[in-house]
Motif scaffolding. Structure first.
Motif, PDB file in Angstrom:
ATOM      1  N   GLY A 153       0.799  -1.223   0.000  1.00  0.00           N
ATOM      2  CA  GLY A 153       0.000   0.000   0.000  1.00  0.00           C
ATOM      3  C   GLY A 153       0.826   1.265   0.000  1.00  0.00           C
ATOM      4  O   GLY A 153       0.269   2.366   0.002  1.00  0.00           O
ATOM      5  N   ASP A 189      -5.199  -3.755   5.441  1.00  0.00           N
ATOM      6  CA  ASP A 189      -5.758  -3.831   4.094  1.00  0.00           C
ATOM      7  C   ASP A 189      -4.942  -2.950   3.151  1.00  0.00           C
ATOM      8  O   ASP A 189      -4.815  -1.744   3.365  1.00  0.00           O
ATOM      9  N   THR A 190      -4.410  -3.547   2.098  1.00  0.00           N
ATOM     10  CA  THR A 190      -3.555  -2.817   1.163  1.00  0.00           C
ATOM     11  C   THR A 190      -4.282  -1.626   0.535  1.00  0.00           C
ATOM     12  O   THR A 190      -3.724  -0.531   0.432  1.00  0.00           O
ATOM     13  N   ALA A 191      -5.525  -1.828   0.139  1.00  0.00           N
ATOM     14  CA  ALA A 191      -6.278  -0.751  -0.506  1.00  0.00           C
ATOM     15  C   ALA A 191      -6.481   0.424   0.445  1.00  0.00           C
ATOM     16  O   ALA A 191      -6.429   1.592   0.030  1.00  0.00           O
ATOM     17  N   VAL A 193      -4.493   1.297   2.963  1.00  0.00           N
ATOM     18  CA  VAL A 193      -3.206   1.998   3.104  1.00  0.00           C
ATOM     19  C   VAL A 193      -2.947   2.870   1.883  1.00  0.00           C
ATOM     20  O   VAL A 193      -2.530   4.033   1.999  1.00  0.00           O
ATOM     21  N   ARG A 194      -3.221   2.335   0.695  1.00  0.00           N
ATOM     22  CA  ARG A 194      -2.981   3.107  -0.527  1.00  0.00           C
ATOM     23  C   ARG A 194      -3.882   4.342  -0.587  1.00  0.00           C
ATOM     24  O   ARG A 194      -3.450   5.410  -1.046  1.00  0.00           O
ATOM     25  N   ARG A 208      -2.298   6.807   1.496  1.00  0.00           N
ATOM     26  CA  ARG A 208      -1.084   7.287   0.817  1.00  0.00           C
ATOM     27  C   ARG A 208      -1.422   8.397  -0.170  1.00  0.00           C
ATOM     28  O   ARG A 208      -0.768   9.441  -0.218  1.00  0.00           O
TER      29      ARG A 208
END
Length: 249
Positions: free
Chosen positions: A30, A225-227, A229-230, A233
């Motif tokens: 992420g 959850d990667t989404a 975090v992104r 970001r």
């Protein structure tokens, strides 16, 4: 919330709290900037096992800071101090980039002597004063007492033990009125997207996320959850321009 004028001087840093290797892999994907590894978040975060740190380091090339805390108390005795020194050195030998710790005395003031002593054992290692900072009795004095501690480059705070919902406005005012506080402040504890522009305008550039990037806000039932975090970001990357009034596509 009072409007605080000012221009952001540094790119936002995004730190994500992780509990194990799976969290670390998701936060890395992420595009977090740094990880904080801890165990037992329901107790405010304790030191993880070395084996967990090793597994995390195999999953990421991001700098990892490790929580140094052996119990629920924020005070420390000689035996605990020696144990933390040994633990810190083990973590650094394994590849940790820094640590997170912090001590208060029995009057709930910053224990400068113990903090300085541990920092002096870890010369050249950057460290964060963890969220225990918010339990200090008098915030103005607490900030005065931490700003010149050796090696310190972040103070995790929500402005209140009840989180940013209660302490966010105070943090904006405190950071906006003191550039040294703004530079050290790592905003952490229930961050919302609506708070980010105000904090950035106040000069804050370090942001810490924990359950905010876990589905349902659960430490125990969800992984990072990667989404999520992104999404944070992207928000933080746009925040400095928005704070200056520059249109963002």
């Amino acid at each position: 919330m009072a409007i605080v004028s000012g221009a952001p001087e540094s790119e936002p840093l995004l730190e994500v709290c992780v509990l194990h290797a799976r969290d670390a892999a998701a936060a890395t994907a992420g595009e977090a900037d740094r990880l904080l590894l801890l165990s037992q978040p329901e107790r405010g975060g304790l030191t993880p096992e070395p084996s967990v740190l090793s597994a995390v380091l195999r999953e990421t090339d991001l700098p990892v800071r490790v929580m140094l805390r052996v119990g629920d108390s924020l005070s420390i005795d000689g035996g605990q101090f020696s144990r933390l020194v040994g633990t810190a050195r083990t973590c650094l030998e394994l590849g940790a980039a820094g640590v997170s710790f912090g001590f208060l005395d029995h009057d709930l003031e910053i224990d400068r002597a113990s903090c300085s002593a541990l920092a002096s054992e870890l010369v050249g290692v950057g460290w964060t004063f963890h969220r225990g900072f918010d339990q200090a009795l008098e915030p103005r004095r607490a900030w005065r007492d931490v700003l010149d501690l050796p090696g310190l480059d972040a103070v995790a705070s929500a402005g209140s033990t009840r989180g940013l919902a209660a302490g966010g406005d105070e943090l904006v005012e405190r950071a906006g009125g003191n550039p040294r506080i703004a530079a050290q402040l790592l905003v952490s504890g229930g961050l919302t997207t609506e708070q980010v522009p105000w904090l950035v305008r106040a000069g804050v550039h370090q942001f810490g996320l924990g359950d905010e990037v876990r589905p349902g806000g659960s430490w125990t039932k969800a992984y990072v959850d990667t989404a999520a975090v992104r999404a944070w970001r992207l928000l933080l990357d746009d925040a400095p321009q928005r704070a200056l009034g520059v249109p963002v596509d």
